[in-house]
Scaffold this motif. Structure first.
Motif, PDB file in Angstrom:
ATOM      1  N   GLY A  14       0.698  -1.237   0.076  1.00 43.30           N
ATOM      2  CA  GLY A  14       0.005  -0.038  -0.050  1.00 43.30           C
ATOM      3  C   GLY A  14       0.752   1.182  -0.077  1.00 43.30           C
ATOM      4  N   ARG A  15       0.360   2.367   0.276  1.00 44.49           N
ATOM      5  CA  ARG A  15       0.721   3.793   0.090  1.00 44.49           C
ATOM      6  C   ARG A  15       2.150   3.869   1.114  1.00 44.49           C
ATOM      7  N   GLY A  16       3.025   4.177   0.553  1.00 44.38           N
ATOM      8  CA  GLY A  16       4.496   4.534   1.373  1.00 44.38           C
ATOM      9  C   GLY A  16       5.701   4.288   0.583  1.00 44.38           C
ATOM     10  N   LEU A  17       6.621   4.650   1.412  1.00 47.57           N
ATOM     11  CA  LEU A  17       8.226   4.433   0.921  1.00 47.57           C
ATOM     12  C   LEU A  17       8.763   2.881   1.041  1.00 47.57           C
ATOM     13  N   LEU A  18       9.227   2.351   0.068  1.00 49.61           N
ATOM     14  CA  LEU A  18       9.792   0.941   0.387  1.00 49.61           C
ATOM     15  C   LEU A  18      11.271   1.112  -0.280  1.00 49.61           C
ATOM     16  N   GLU A  19      12.033   0.841   0.818  1.00 50.45           N
ATOM     17  CA  GLU A  19      13.348   0.783   0.267  1.00 50.45           C
ATOM     18  C   GLU A  19      13.928  -0.365  -0.657  1.00 50.45           C
ATOM     19  N   ILE A  20      14.473  -0.090  -1.529  1.00 53.54           N
ATOM     20  CA  ILE A  20      15.150  -1.250  -2.601  1.00 53.54           C
ATOM     21  C   ILE A  20      16.294  -1.281  -2.788  1.00 53.54           C
ATOM     22  N   THR A  21      17.017  -0.303  -1.843  1.00 55.24           N
ATOM     23  CA  THR A  21      18.551  -0.301  -2.158  1.00 55.24           C
ATOM     24  C   THR A  21      19.236  -1.908  -2.014  1.00 55.24           C
ATOM     25  N   ARG A  22      19.119  -2.510  -1.082  1.00 57.00           N
ATOM     26  CA  ARG A  22      19.824  -3.771  -0.935  1.00 57.00           C
ATOM     27  C   ARG A  22      19.536  -4.803  -2.326  1.00 57.00           C
ATOM     28  N   GLU A  23      18.246  -4.832  -2.776  1.00 56.91           N
ATOM     29  CA  GLU A  23      18.173  -5.370  -4.000  1.00 56.91           C
ATOM     30  C   GLU A  23      18.862  -5.122  -5.168  1.00 56.91           C
ATOM     31  N   ILE A  24      18.741  -3.726  -5.274  1.00 61.27           N
ATOM     32  CA  ILE A  24      19.896  -3.182  -6.383  1.00 61.27           C
ATOM     33  C   ILE A  24      21.115  -3.280  -6.071  1.00 61.27           C
ATOM     34  N   SER A  46       1.691   5.376 -11.167  1.00 58.67           N
ATOM     35  CA  SER A  46       1.114   5.605  -9.970  1.00 58.67           C
ATOM     36  C   SER A  46       1.767   5.314  -8.990  1.00 58.67           C
ATOM     37  N   ALA A  47       3.367   5.127  -9.272  1.00 64.83           N
ATOM     38  CA  ALA A  47       4.471   4.708  -8.363  1.00 64.83           C
ATOM     39  C   ALA A  47       5.641   5.598  -8.715  1.00 64.83           C
ATOM     40  N   SER A  48       6.503   5.738  -7.889  1.00 68.82           N
ATOM     41  CA  SER A  48       7.663   6.652  -8.512  1.00 68.82           C
ATOM     42  C   SER A  48       9.157   6.049  -7.717  1.00 68.82           C
ATOM     43  N   LEU A  49      10.147   6.717  -8.131  1.00 66.49           N
ATOM     44  CA  LEU A  49      11.552   6.381  -7.351  1.00 66.49           C
ATOM     45  C   LEU A  49      11.912   7.658  -6.719  1.00 66.49           C
ATOM     46  N   LEU A  50      12.400   7.355  -5.643  1.00 67.50           N
ATOM     47  CA  LEU A  50      13.550   8.531  -4.783  1.00 67.50           C
ATOM     48  C   LEU A  50      14.672   8.142  -4.381  1.00 67.50           C
ATOM     49  N   ILE A  51      15.511   8.933  -4.276  1.00 63.58           N
ATOM     50  CA  ILE A  51      16.960   8.597  -3.620  1.00 63.58           C
ATOM     51  C   ILE A  51      16.528   9.595  -2.108  1.00 63.58           C
ATOM     52  N   GLN A  52      16.620   8.939  -0.879  1.00 67.92           N
ATOM     53  CA  GLN A  52      16.365   9.744   0.256  1.00 67.92           C
ATOM     54  C   GLN A  52      17.026   9.229   1.331  1.00 67.92           C
ATOM     55  N   GLU A  53      17.077   9.838   2.528  1.00 67.93           N
ATOM     56  CA  GLU A  53      17.539   9.523   3.726  1.00 67.93           C
ATOM     57  C   GLU A  53      17.127   8.098   4.076  1.00 67.93           C
ATOM     58  N   ASN A  54      17.848   7.249   4.534  1.00 70.63           N
ATOM     59  CA  ASN A  54      17.525   5.996   5.037  1.00 70.63           C
ATOM     60  C   ASN A  54      17.921   5.704   6.548  1.00 70.63           C
ATOM     61  N   ALA A  55      18.062   6.686   7.282  1.00 74.43           N
ATOM     62  CA  ALA A  55      18.614   6.483   8.612  1.00 74.43           C
ATOM     63  C   ALA A  55      17.233   6.834   9.501  1.00 74.43           C
ATOM     64  N   ALA A  56      16.695   7.891   9.292  1.00 72.59           N
ATOM     65  CA  ALA A  56      15.664   8.223  10.204  1.00 72.59           C
ATOM     66  C   ALA A  56      14.126   7.957   9.533  1.00 72.59           C
ATOM     67  N   ARG A  57      13.391   7.084  10.134  1.00 70.63           N
ATOM     68  CA  ARG A  57      11.928   6.743   9.685  1.00 70.63           C
ATOM     69  C   ARG A  57      11.108   7.941   9.556  1.00 70.63           C
ATOM     70  N   GLU A  58      11.507   9.102  10.367  1.00 68.68           N
ATOM     71  CA  GLU A  58      10.648  10.267  10.517  1.00 68.68           C
ATOM     72  C   GLU A  58      10.675  11.022   8.997  1.00 68.68           C
ATOM     73  N   VAL A  59      11.610  10.903   8.410  1.00 69.01           N
ATOM     74  CA  VAL A  59      11.869  11.488   7.055  1.00 69.01           C
ATOM     75  C   VAL A  59      10.702  10.927   6.072  1.00 69.01           C
ATOM     76  N   ARG A  60      10.668   9.468   6.241  1.00 70.33           N
ATOM     77  CA  ARG A  60       9.526   8.883   5.403  1.00 70.33           C
ATOM     78  C   ARG A  60       8.386   9.167   5.680  1.00 70.33           C
ATOM     79  N   SER A  61       8.137   9.465   7.053  1.00 67.71           N
ATOM     80  CA  SER A  61       6.741   9.762   7.205  1.00 67.71           C
ATOM     81  C   SER A  61       6.488  11.189   7.046  1.00 67.71           C
ATOM     82  N   ASP A  62       7.331  12.037   7.218  1.00 69.37           N
ATOM     83  CA  ASP A  62       7.050  13.438   7.069  1.00 69.37           C
ATOM     84  C   ASP A  62       7.050  13.583   5.359  1.00 69.37           C
TER      85      ASP A  62
END
Length: 139
Positions: A14-24, A46-62
């Motif tokens: 469902g809606r949200g950011l899913l990290e795929i770095t490990r697979e790549i 209806s989905a996209s890609l981002l490079i974003q901070e992967n340490a703080a979960r709050e970044v994704r929720s914000d």
């Protein structure tokens, strides 16, 4: 010069950011190229890609909260709703982000910063099977 391609199938919940770095990273390492350019392409509107901070979960929720504000589900705002009230907001969110990333490969690894991760940004509420194409060109 060599090139390799691969399609990642990614199941979202469902809606949200899913990290795929490990697979790549794993796929890039398997290609055994030292230097090159990696293209990551999302085959959806209806989905996209981002490079974003992967340490703080709050970044994704914000980020998720911000996109909810600028492209809300509001049936009175949109004519396009073929797949439900989240259909047009998902297209708007994709238009505001990106479906393709270009990442240098140095010493056999994507040249990401210390706190950078690659994310699939699912913009629909229900789960989907998403396709992300990887293309690596290098030596």
């Amino acid at each position: 010069m060599r090139q390799s391609t691969h399609v990642l199938s990614i199941r979202t919940s469902g809606r949200g950011l899913l990290e795929i770095t490990r697979e790549i990273r794993s796929w890039v390492a398997d290609q055994r190229l030292t230097t090159g350019l990696l293209t990551v392409f999302c085959k959806h509107t209806s989905a996209s890609l981002l490079i974003q901070e992967n340490a703080a979960r709050e970044v994704r929720s914000d980020l998720e909260a911000f996109f909810e504000q600028i492209a809300p589900e509001d049936p009175a705002r949109y004519a396009h709703d073929d797949e439900g009230p989240d259909d047009m907001p998902a297209h708007l969110r994709t238009a505001l982000t990106q479906v393709q990333l270009s990442i240098p490969v140095i010493e056999g690894e994507p040249a990401l910063g210390t706190w950078q991760g690659i994310y699939l940004f699912e913009h629909r509420r229900r789960p989907h099977e998403r396709q992300v194409v990887l293309h690596l060109l290098g030596e």
